[in-house]
Scaffold this motif. Structure first.
Motif, mmCIF file in Angstrom:
data_model
loop_
_atom_site.group_PDB
_atom_site.id
_atom_site.type_symbol
_atom_site.label_atom_id
_atom_site.label_comp_id
_atom_site.label_asym_id
_atom_site.label_seq_id
_atom_site.Cartn_x
_atom_site.Cartn_y
_atom_site.Cartn_z
ATOM 1 N N ALA A 202 -12.521 -18.227 14.914
ATOM 2 C CA ALA A 202 -12.890 -18.500 13.524
ATOM 3 C C ALA A 202 -13.655 -17.325 12.921
ATOM 4 O O ALA A 202 -13.443 -16.973 11.758
ATOM 5 N N ALA A 203 -14.527 -16.698 13.702
ATOM 6 C CA ALA A 203 -15.259 -15.533 13.204
ATOM 7 C C ALA A 203 -14.311 -14.385 12.888
ATOM 8 O O ALA A 203 -14.473 -13.673 11.891
ATOM 9 N N ALA A 204 -13.291 -14.202 13.730
ATOM 10 C CA ALA A 204 -12.316 -13.146 13.472
ATOM 11 C C ALA A 204 -11.515 -13.433 12.207
ATOM 12 O O ALA A 204 -11.251 -12.540 11.402
ATOM 13 N N LEU A 205 -11.116 -14.698 11.999
ATOM 14 C CA LEU A 205 -10.387 -15.065 10.781
ATOM 15 C C LEU A 205 -11.228 -14.840 9.531
ATOM 16 O O LEU A 205 -10.701 -14.506 8.472
ATOM 17 N N ALA A 206 -12.546 -15.011 9.650
ATOM 18 C CA ALA A 206 -13.438 -14.813 8.514
ATOM 19 C C ALA A 206 -13.766 -13.349 8.285
ATOM 20 O O ALA A 206 -14.492 -13.024 7.333
ATOM 21 N N GLY A 207 -13.261 -12.452 9.126
ATOM 22 C CA GLY A 207 -13.539 -11.044 8.958
ATOM 23 C C GLY A 207 -14.866 -10.604 9.525
ATOM 24 O O GLY A 207 -15.358 -9.532 9.184
ATOM 25 N N LEU A 208 -15.469 -11.417 10.379
ATOM 26 C CA LEU A 208 -16.744 -11.054 11.000
ATOM 27 C C LEU A 208 -16.495 -10.246 12.264
ATOM 28 O O LEU A 208 -15.471 -10.428 12.935
#
Length: 550
Positions: A133-139
């Motif tokens: 989820a963090a990767a999908l959010a660009g984090l």
């Protein structure tokens, strides 16, 4: 930006994010003037995911497109919102995208490090969902920290409690969806989990269900058909009323932490339901007794001596219920530490932990592969993508405006990427319990779970009312005086004196047994009544003997 950091606590009901500025100030991010961002998600007709209060407001239009607690669906592949199945990592990433946008606006650029928290009982599969989820959010890839370890760090670093190496902090964490009890030990370089146990079926939502159950007893008897529509909604209007019922039930529960009574208005029935704190605590006591007993069991499994416990720390929004601190105090004899805003503890503690440990690797802006379906037009990391709710025109309250302009281009990193999973907790996760609970909360609104049978209270001091220990002490002192006096007056003994002394002695012997062993509440008061009757008989007999009436 150098020397800046972002800590995120993604919760069942609310998400909290805390930032550290370049000057060392630590402030929570504000979302619609509140540090608590509702974790709820709503999928509108255009396919856009709204989060926070935008999602809660939109849920009244079409509750079938609303998911109030995505964290409770962590083990599912996707969640049906309307006519579209949304992968769970995508639901979580929508909330994290809102957090990232607010962090960019507050800091004026991307933070140097990012830390996220998760329950200590989560295994690798659930932790990977957070990373996806963090990767999908660009984090960037965050460092994962166990929630009790972050809470113990806050207890020592922020509150200033002395926790020497080898001593432990017992963390009682009652969130919206789950309960966790952890014994965290101070080490030379930080904290580590000694023992951790949890309940997936006890949380603030289950306390809300008690409020709804009370409303059922008032409304269902007068309008059974209407209440049946609220319990099993079959139309959009019924779903709307059910959503409002559960939202208002949560607000009433929170109000009872401050007031002695509060009212719940049910628009569908056009009726107001009054609930007192005493009524709520009577209904909640069996549920909360399970958490207290589990916390005591967790401490026993850790094999920690009482003098090695530096304190009991209450975190999570559910711990604002005053009965919890009262029950723990009675069970342990130690007053727990309670804060006015226990929801902010874990996120800020994670930031302090990240600054204290030198093992956290530098962040990388290379997103790992994600198993979930990618979101449309995935944004570049920290490139200020479209957020899930309308931006606020006013400057953020959490910190003064930063003079540096916001970053509008992707940051390039020359450091090698870290391992896919980075954890700041020194102890590995324990085996995952079954998830979700046996009675999962169905979208869009959780049904009222049936009350679970709870065994009778047990453990030291279980069921003994406040002040009983002192009353028994007075009775014991009086008994000692009367024995000496009556024995002097009539050494040969008397049946009246023997009966009274026997009752008093039996009551005192039961009390001595109960100081170290469990027992039923009724037996406590029966023993006290017997002791009181015996003492009264001795007093009357002594008075008669002294006065010379016999």
């Amino acid at each position: 930006m150098p020397d800046t950091a972002l800590g995120i606590d993604y919760g069942t009901s609310s998400t909290v994010a805390v930032v550290r500025h370049t000057d060392g100030r630590i402030r929570p991010l504000l979302f619609d003037s509140s540090p608590l961002l509702p974790s709820a998600v709503f999928a509108n007709s255009a396919g856009r995911l709204l989060v926070g209060r935008d999602a809660e407001n939109s849920a009244r239009l079409d509750p079938a497109r609303y998911e109030p607690h995505p964290k409770r669906r962590i083990d599912e592949l996707d969640v049906l919102l309307g006519d579209r199945g949304v992968p769970v990592p995508e639901l979580i990433s929508a909330v994290l995208t809102r957090v990232r946008a607010e962090a960019l606006r507050t800091l004026g650029g991307p933070p140097a490090t990012i830390t996220m928290t998760c329950p200590a009982t989560w295994g690798a599969a659930r932790r990977q969902v957070l990373l996806d989820a963090a990767a999908l959010a660009g984090l960037p890839v965050p460092a994962l920290v166990a929630e009790p370890v972050a809470a113990a760090t806050y207890f020592a670093s922020v509150l200033g409690h002395a926790v020497a190496p080898g001593q432990c902090v017992v963390v009682y964490d009652l969130g919206a969806g789950t309960f966790d009890a952890s014994v965290v030990q101070r080490t030379a370089d930080g904290f580590r989990d000694l023992s951790c146990r949890g309940l997936d079926d006890v949380g603030g939502i289950d306390l809300d269900a008690l409020v709804v159950a009370h409303a059922r007893t008032v409304v269902a008897s007068r309008a059974p058909e209407l209440w049946q529509r609220l319990e099993a909604p079959s139309s959009a209007a019924d779903l709307r009323h059910t959503t409002m019922l559960w939202t208002d039930a949560k607000h009433l529960r929170e109000a009872l932490s401050r007031e002695s009574s509060a009212s719940l208005f049910i628009p569908a029935a056009d009726e107001e339901v009054l609930l007192t704190r005493q009524q709520f605590e009577t209904a909640a006591e069996p549920l909360l007794r399970r958490t207290v007993d589990l916390a005591l069991t967790t401490l026993k499994e850790a094999r920690v001596r009482p003098e090695a416990v530096a304190g009991w720390f209450l975190v999570g929004g559910g711990t604002r219920t005053p009965l919890i601190a009262t029950m723990l105090h009675r069970a342990t004899g130690v007053a727990p530490t309670v804060l006015e805003e226990p929801q902010l503890v874990v996120a800020e503690g994670a930031l302090h932990l990240a600054s204290l440990t030198a093992t956290a690797p530098p962040a990388t802006f290379a997103a790992p592969s994600v198993a979930a379906a990618p979101v449309s037009a995935e944004p570049a990391p920290f490139a200020a993508p479209p957020i899930t709710s309308a931006p606020v025109s006013a400057s953020p309250i959490s910190a003064p405006p930063v003079s540096a302009p916001p970053v509008v281009a992707p940051m390039q990193s020359t450091v090698p990427p870290p391992a896919p999973v980075v954890t700041a907790a020194t102890a590995g996760p324990v085996d995952e319990p079954s998830w979700p609970p046996s009675a999962p909360i169905a979208a869009p609104v959780p049904p009222a779970p049936a009350p679970r049978p709870v065994p009778a209270a047990s453990g030291p001091m279980a069921g003994v009312g406040t002040g009983t220990r002192e009353l028994f002490g007075l009775v014991a002192a009086g008994f000692a005086v009367l024995v000496l006096l009556v024995g002097y007056l009539e050494a040969s003994g008397n049946g009246f004196w023997l009966i009274g002394g026997g009752l008093l002695t039996a009551g005192l012997l039961w009390r001595g047994w109960r100081l170290r062993h469990p027992g039923p509440r009724g037996a406590d008061w029966l023993a006290f009544s017997a002791a009181a009757a015996g003492a009264l008989m001795l007093v009357v007999y002594t008075f008669i003997r002294i006065s010379g009436m016999i």
